[in-house]
Scaffold this motif. Structure first.
Motif, PDB file in Angstrom:
ATOM      1  N   ALA A 266       0.801  -1.222   0.000  1.00  0.00           N
ATOM      2  CA  ALA A 266       0.000   0.000   0.000  1.00  0.00           C
ATOM      3  C   ALA A 266       0.834   1.272   0.000  1.00  0.00           C
ATOM      4  O   ALA A 266       0.353   2.328  -0.420  1.00  0.00           O
ATOM      5  N   VAL A 267       2.088   1.190   0.471  1.00  0.00           N
ATOM      6  CA  VAL A 267       2.895   2.411   0.590  1.00  0.00           C
ATOM      7  C   VAL A 267       4.087   2.434  -0.363  1.00  0.00           C
ATOM      8  O   VAL A 267       4.895   3.367  -0.311  1.00  0.00           O
ATOM      9  N   VAL A 268       4.225   1.426  -1.197  1.00  0.00           N
ATOM     10  CA  VAL A 268       5.334   1.369  -2.151  1.00  0.00           C
ATOM     11  C   VAL A 268       4.798   1.571  -3.561  1.00  0.00           C
ATOM     12  O   VAL A 268       3.800   0.954  -3.948  1.00  0.00           O
ATOM     13  N   GLU A 269       5.459   2.403  -4.313  1.00  0.00           N
ATOM     14  CA  GLU A 269       5.063   2.670  -5.689  1.00  0.00           C
ATOM     15  C   GLU A 269       5.900   1.826  -6.649  1.00  0.00           C
ATOM     16  O   GLU A 269       7.123   1.787  -6.544  1.00  0.00           O
ATOM     17  N   GLY A 270       5.247   1.159  -7.589  1.00  0.00           N
ATOM     18  CA  GLY A 270       5.961   0.361  -8.579  1.00  0.00           C
ATOM     19  C   GLY A 270       6.092  -1.093  -8.171  1.00  0.00           C
ATOM     20  O   GLY A 270       5.528  -1.564  -7.179  1.00  0.00           O
TER      21      GLY A 270
END
Length: 368
Positions: A163-167
């Protein structure tokens, strides 16, 4: 007794990835922390680390305070911090090493570099006791996260970090296990390749109706695949440090408890697990390790719509046939070497991990 096993590929032979042996001096150099002067046990234990980096310590362990939650479906606070891990965007890297204990996390964090030389690594401990450490491993952003034990905690870690990491993400679990049969043996580092299956205790079997109808007390899932490339990279890196004879691969069995679902028995409980390990090996003759988290990690990666790659390697601390247990000193040596292998495998894994604008406009902690 359980569903029919899926047809799974045979464990890849070591000859496909076996590297040349290193000399003892080279192997020791590879295992050496980047900076020996880091005193994690005194400066950074989650119990009391409060030294500032400017005073020669390792920075503060950040402990977010409790605030109002805004979403009962996926609880986050006003800063976007998750409910159990307490992290928000920009604090967790795309490459994650999941470990069971704080001691192991702090030991392996010796190999991480801070974003700014001379400053401390980013360290956050949530109110639920999850410790996140973020830095760089040979220039690659990487987080080490204390997952604790069991499938529920693994579920928190995978879902809340997603939920808090992009990619794209890569997650490697470094854990411990019981060895069921060769090639796994006491002291082996065993990669879950081709994957893991799940053993579940069935509560329906222990009631009167279940007893009368012959409900089986335990069920076996079908195998869940690991990421093949990441698993092979983990085997390769581990063999560089431990030697090919110290590394093997095979099907992992993940249990939903440490005791009943792993065939341990006492006189205090009616667990009906006397034949469990024999039943397991009858159903899955390729099973070599037994522990409590890997299947959950692999299942969530499989269900992540292609956004998570996952693998796991475990150190065989116990021999479930002889009941022998690995000594503490040897365990720590293996944790350090296997942890280095996990960090290297993650750092060498190519991901689509370009970060875009953040909700709060802040810079990720590994870019400060």
């Amino acid at each position: 007794m359980g569903s029919t096993p899926l047809t799974t590929p045979a464990c890849r032979p070591q000859a496909r990835w076996r590297p040349p042996r290193l000399s003892p001096n080279t192997a020791r150099a590879r295992c050496r922390p980047i900076q020996r002067q880091r005193h994690w046990q005194t400066a950074c234990s989650a119990a009391g680390a409060q030294q500032d980096a400017a005073q020669g310590g390792w920075g503060r362990v950040y402990r977010p305070g409790k605030t109002d939650i805004t979403d009962a479906n996926f609880p986050v606070d006003g800063e976007g911090r998750t409910y159990h891990l307490g992290t928000k965007r920009g604090e967790v890297a795309n490459r994650i090493l999941s470990v069971g204990s704080e001691k192991r996390a702090l030991m392996l964090a010796e190999y991480l570099e801070p974003a700014v030389p001379g400053q401390g690594l980013f360290m956050l401990e949530s109110s639920r006791g999850f410790l996140t450490i973020t830095g760089r491993y040979h220039g690659t952003p990487l987080s080490i996260i204390v997952t604790h034990m069991g499938m529920a905690n693994a579920d928190f870690v995978v879902r809340e970090n997603r939920a808090v990491v992009e990619g794209e993400m890569a997650i490697v679990r470094l854990g411990t296990c019981g060895a069921l049969q060769p090639p796994a043996r006491l002291g082996s580092f065993v990669v879950a390749d081709p994957g893991a299956m799940l053993i579940r205790r069935n509560p329906d079997a222990f009631g009167l109706e279940g007893e009368q109808s012959g409900v089986p007390p335990y069920t076996f899932s079908r195998p869940i695949p690991s990421d093949a490339a990441l698993s092979q990279a983990l085997q390769h890196e581990a063999a560089l440090l431990l030697g090919p004879e110290g590394v093997c691969c095979g099907l992992n069995a993940t249990a939903d408890s440490f005791y009943s679902s792993q065939g341990r028995s006492t006189a205090w409980f009616d667990d009906r697990n006397e034949s469990l390990l024999a039943d397991l090996l009858c159903c899955y003759p390729e099973a070599v390790t037994l522990e409590m988290e890997t299947a959950m990690l692999l299942d969530l990666a499989r269900c992540s719509r292609g956004s998570i790659r996952a693998a796991a390697g475990v150190i065989a601390l116990a021999d479930r046939t002889s009941n022998d247990f690995l000594g503490a000193d040897r365990t720590q040596q293996l944790e350090r070497a296997a942890g280095q292998a996990c960090l290297a495998a993650l750092a060498h894994t190519q991901l689509d991990d370009t970060w875009g604008p953040h909700h709060n406009g802040s810079t990720p902690v590994w870019l400060l």
